[in-house]
Design an enzyme around this catalytic site. Sequence first.
Site, PDB file in Angstrom:
ATOM      1  N   PHE A   1     -31.338   0.600 -44.372  1.00  0.00           N
ATOM      2  CA  PHE A   1     -31.957   1.014 -45.648  1.00  0.00           C
ATOM      3  C   PHE A   1     -33.430   0.619 -45.739  1.00  0.00           C
ATOM      4  CE2 PHE A   1     -27.421   0.399 -46.346  1.00  0.00           C
ATOM      5  CZ  PHE A   1     -27.066   1.610 -46.910  1.00  0.00           C
ATOM      6  N   LEU A   2     -34.043   0.238 -44.608  1.00  0.00           N
ATOM      7  CA  LEU A   2     -35.414  -0.260 -44.715  1.00  0.00           C
ATOM      8  C   LEU A   2     -36.388   0.825 -45.153  1.00  0.00           C
ATOM      9  CD1 LEU A   2     -37.299   0.778 -42.156  1.00  0.00           C
ATOM     10  CD2 LEU A   2     -36.106  -1.012 -40.967  1.00  0.00           C
TER      11      LEU A   2
ATOM     12  N   ALA B   1     -43.366   9.462 -61.225  1.00  0.00           N
ATOM     13  CA  ALA B   1     -43.557  10.908 -61.037  1.00  0.00           C
ATOM     14  C   ALA B   1     -44.782  11.168 -60.185  1.00  0.00           C
ATOM     15  CB  ALA B   1     -43.701  11.572 -62.398  1.00  0.00           C
TER      16      ALA B   1
ATOM     17  N   LYS C   1     -46.758   8.118 -48.119  1.00  0.00           N
ATOM     18  CA  LYS C   1     -46.914   7.123 -49.180  1.00  0.00           C
ATOM     19  C   LYS C   1     -48.020   6.158 -48.762  1.00  0.00           C
ATOM     20  CE  LYS C   1     -43.259   3.826 -47.909  1.00  0.00           C
ATOM     21  NZ  LYS C   1     -42.012   3.214 -48.311  1.00  0.00           N
TER      22      LYS C   1
ATOM     23  N   THR D   1     -28.752   7.359 -38.680  1.00  0.00           N
ATOM     24  CA  THR D   1     -28.032   8.025 -39.771  1.00  0.00           C
ATOM     25  C   THR D   1     -27.136   9.113 -39.188  1.00  0.00           C
ATOM     26  OG1 THR D   1     -29.882   7.593 -41.240  1.00  0.00           O
ATOM     27  CG2 THR D   1     -28.354   9.332 -41.913  1.00  0.00           C
TER      28      THR D   1
ATOM     29  N   LEU E   1     -38.870   5.932 -60.300  1.00  0.00           N
ATOM     30  CA  LEU E   1     -39.152   6.754 -61.478  1.00  0.00           C
ATOM     31  C   LEU E   1     -40.649   7.026 -61.582  1.00  0.00           C
ATOM     32  CD1 LEU E   1     -36.762   5.216 -64.181  1.00  0.00           C
ATOM     33  CD2 LEU E   1     -36.510   7.374 -62.956  1.00  0.00           C
TER      34      LEU E   1
ATOM     35  N   CYS F   1     -37.231  10.232 -44.059  1.00  0.00           N
ATOM     36  CA  CYS F   1     -35.817  10.072 -44.422  1.00  0.00           C
ATOM     37  C   CYS F   1     -35.353  10.922 -45.595  1.00  0.00           C
ATOM     38  CB  CYS F   1     -35.522   8.613 -44.750  1.00  0.00           C
ATOM     39  SG  CYS F   1     -35.369   7.625 -43.284  1.00  0.00           S
TER      40      CYS F   1
ATOM     41  N   GLU G   1     -40.424   2.181 -45.044  1.00  0.00           N
ATOM     42  CA  GLU G   1     -41.696   2.071 -44.344  1.00  0.00           C
ATOM     43  C   GLU G   1     -42.661   1.335 -45.268  1.00  0.00           C
ATOM     44  OE1 GLU G   1     -43.252   5.567 -42.486  1.00  0.00           O
ATOM     45  OE2 GLU G   1     -41.272   6.233 -41.872  1.00  0.00           O
TER      46      GLU G   1
HETATM   47  C1  UDX Z   1     -36.605   5.758 -47.776  1.00  0.00           C
HETATM   48  C2  UDX Z   1     -35.559   4.882 -48.458  1.00  0.00           C
HETATM   49  O1  UDX Z   1     -36.168   4.224 -49.568  1.00  0.00           O
HETATM   50  C3  UDX Z   1     -34.993   3.863 -47.478  1.00  0.00           C
HETATM   51  O2  UDX Z   1     -33.964   3.109 -48.080  1.00  0.00           O
HETATM   52  C4  UDX Z   1     -34.435   4.593 -46.257  1.00  0.00           C
HETATM   53  O3  UDX Z   1     -33.976   3.674 -45.287  1.00  0.00           O
HETATM   54  C5  UDX Z   1     -35.491   5.494 -45.633  1.00  0.00           C
HETATM   55  O4  UDX Z   1     -36.030   6.380 -46.644  1.00  0.00           O
HETATM   56  P1  UDX Z   1     -39.156   5.497 -47.051  1.00  0.00           P
HETATM   57  O5  UDX Z   1     -39.040   6.870 -46.456  1.00  0.00           O
HETATM   58  O6  UDX Z   1     -39.826   4.426 -46.276  1.00  0.00           O
HETATM   59  O7  UDX Z   1     -37.699   4.932 -47.415  1.00  0.00           O
HETATM   60  O8  UDX Z   1     -39.972   5.664 -48.404  1.00  0.00           O
HETATM   61  P2  UDX Z   1     -39.715   5.462 -49.967  1.00  0.00           P
HETATM   62  O9  UDX Z   1     -40.439   4.279 -50.424  1.00  0.00           O
HETATM   63  O10 UDX Z   1     -38.287   5.569 -50.305  1.00  0.00           O
HETATM   64  O11 UDX Z   1     -40.487   6.746 -50.526  1.00  0.00           O
HETATM   65  C6  UDX Z   1     -40.068   8.064 -50.180  1.00  0.00           C
HETATM   66  C7  UDX Z   1     -40.927   9.092 -50.878  1.00  0.00           C
HETATM   67  O12 UDX Z   1     -40.650   9.119 -52.268  1.00  0.00           O
HETATM   68  C8  UDX Z   1     -42.432   8.855 -50.759  1.00  0.00           C
HETATM   69  O13 UDX Z   1     -43.070  10.102 -50.553  1.00  0.00           O
HETATM   70  C9  UDX Z   1     -42.810   8.265 -52.101  1.00  0.00           C
HETATM   71  O14 UDX Z   1     -44.144   8.509 -52.450  1.00  0.00           O
HETATM   72  C10 UDX Z   1     -41.851   9.021 -53.008  1.00  0.00           C
HETATM   73  N1  UDX Z   1     -41.566   8.299 -54.257  1.00  0.00           N
HETATM   74  C11 UDX Z   1     -40.917   7.107 -54.218  1.00  0.00           C
HETATM   75  C12 UDX Z   1     -41.947   8.854 -55.473  1.00  0.00           C
HETATM   76  O15 UDX Z   1     -42.525   9.941 -55.537  1.00  0.00           O
HETATM   77  N2  UDX Z   1     -41.652   8.180 -56.635  1.00  0.00           N
HETATM   78  C13 UDX Z   1     -40.988   6.994 -56.645  1.00  0.00           C
HETATM   79  O16 UDX Z   1     -40.750   6.462 -57.725  1.00  0.00           O
HETATM   80  C14 UDX Z   1     -40.612   6.435 -55.388  1.00  0.00           C
END
Ligand code: UDX
Length: 439
Positions: free
Chosen positions: A156-157, A260, A328, A123, A258, A268, A159
């Site tokens: 955009f992957l 919460a 997560k 990035t 969405l 990221c 984890e």
């Molecule tokens: C993210 C982006 O989704 C991805 O496209 C980018 O390449 C890297 O960053 P990632 O960090 O793997 O991916 O996790 P993601 O699934 O996006 O979740 C990020 C955080 O948001 C987590 O802490 C998750 O618990 C939180 N989250 C996600 C929420 O609290 N609510 C949601 O509805 C979705």
Amino acid sequence: MNVAVVGQGFVGLSLSVFLASKKIHVYGVENNKKKISILKNGKPTFFEPKLNNHLQKCLQTKNLQFIDSLDSVFNKLDVIYICVPTPNKKSSINLTYIKNVITEIQTLLNRTSKKPLIIVKSTISPGTSKLLVNILSKNNKNNLGTDFYFTVNPEFLREGSAIDDQFNPHILVMGTEEIKSKNKIKSFYDKLYSEKISRIFTNYSSAELIKYSNNAFLATKISFINSISNLCEKIPGANVDDVAEAIGLDPRIGPYFLKAGPGFGGSCLPKDLISFIDVYKSFDVPSTLLNSVKNVNERQLEQILKILENKFTNFSGKTISILGLSFKENSDDIRESRSIKLIHAILKENCVINVFDHLALENTKQVFKNKLVYCNSIPECLKNSDCVIIMNSEKDFKQISKQNIQNMRRPLIIDSRRIIDEKIKKIPKIEYVALGVNN
Ligand code: UDX
């Protein structure tokens, strides 16, 4: 075809196994020698579903080889991916690692007649690609479109689904500023990916912005629903999941991001949001919206701390259990994890903290050493505890057994994701408090 993937972190390693399983010969380049020896033994250095199997297969077929520098293989390379980290530093991103790699490539370009395609996955902030191309063509010795080709191709992957996302990305964004580079990346990706995957051809700045905008929008959705969640807690009968479900059915909004909870973490979203705010600052454009997204996220843990304050006038001698330590579910990654931040806050209260996570215990031990009680199961974590806080949606946490709860000193459950089974909530004497509902 010979491809090098420089940087064997999350993005680089999952990309390497994807390319190698497409029968491309891949050199995974990593300057951390300890990491290389672990990888050579077929072990990923972090947990990611499906990665282990893929890595072992690629090593068996010898399509993937790990090396510590580009030097020895450079004259064989058709494509070089750059997947090194670009962490935050004060008021801008830290380009040290990527500049080092690009400078090394610039030197090596002078020693070969190969004309590699350089693909930047890391990035990077707007303006960085131009800077990197300038380094590569230092003193006009190497020319873009003649001696090397360049594209910025953000990743955009996610984890937890990194391998599936590699095989089947939702989009391919390719930023180029010269026709031969565009044709090179186009024909490479036409062979590699299904024609059904959307392709966006654009210039450097827009490609750089797409990655930041994408993550900032996801962060905005989460902070938006978290701020609705905080309001729901005050309004009799309100439930954030019902609100989220309904607004998510509007096709203009969509159902994802969405959920919460205690806020977003990971390697990221928080990092890219801070970097994006810095980009706004550097162009003297107010980042009012993004500042709020960040503030809402940083303050979200206060919702849990307020519940604890209401429930306990004195923490002395109390035991608090925390289920879920990674940022997560289904991950061992604790970077910017809300649980880790919560533990830091609760530690100040002089209580005992029991923690459990299927995958992230070892990483958590590195941070807190002997300050926590590390438990190997849910029952062990809950036994004689005065409160359990559920921090992520791990499926086992949904069905804590009646017995486990009855073994608690005080059966107080704080459910930050509203995942607990309805029947558990009905156990006599249980105190159940969830974020996002009027308890
Ligand atoms: C993210 C982006 O989704 C991805 O496209 C980018 O390449 C890297 O960053 P990632 O960090 O793997 O991916 O996790 P993601 O699934 O996006 O979740 C990020 C955080 O948001 C987590 O802490 C998750 O618990 C939180 N989250 C996600 C929420 O609290 N609510 C949601 O509805 C979705």
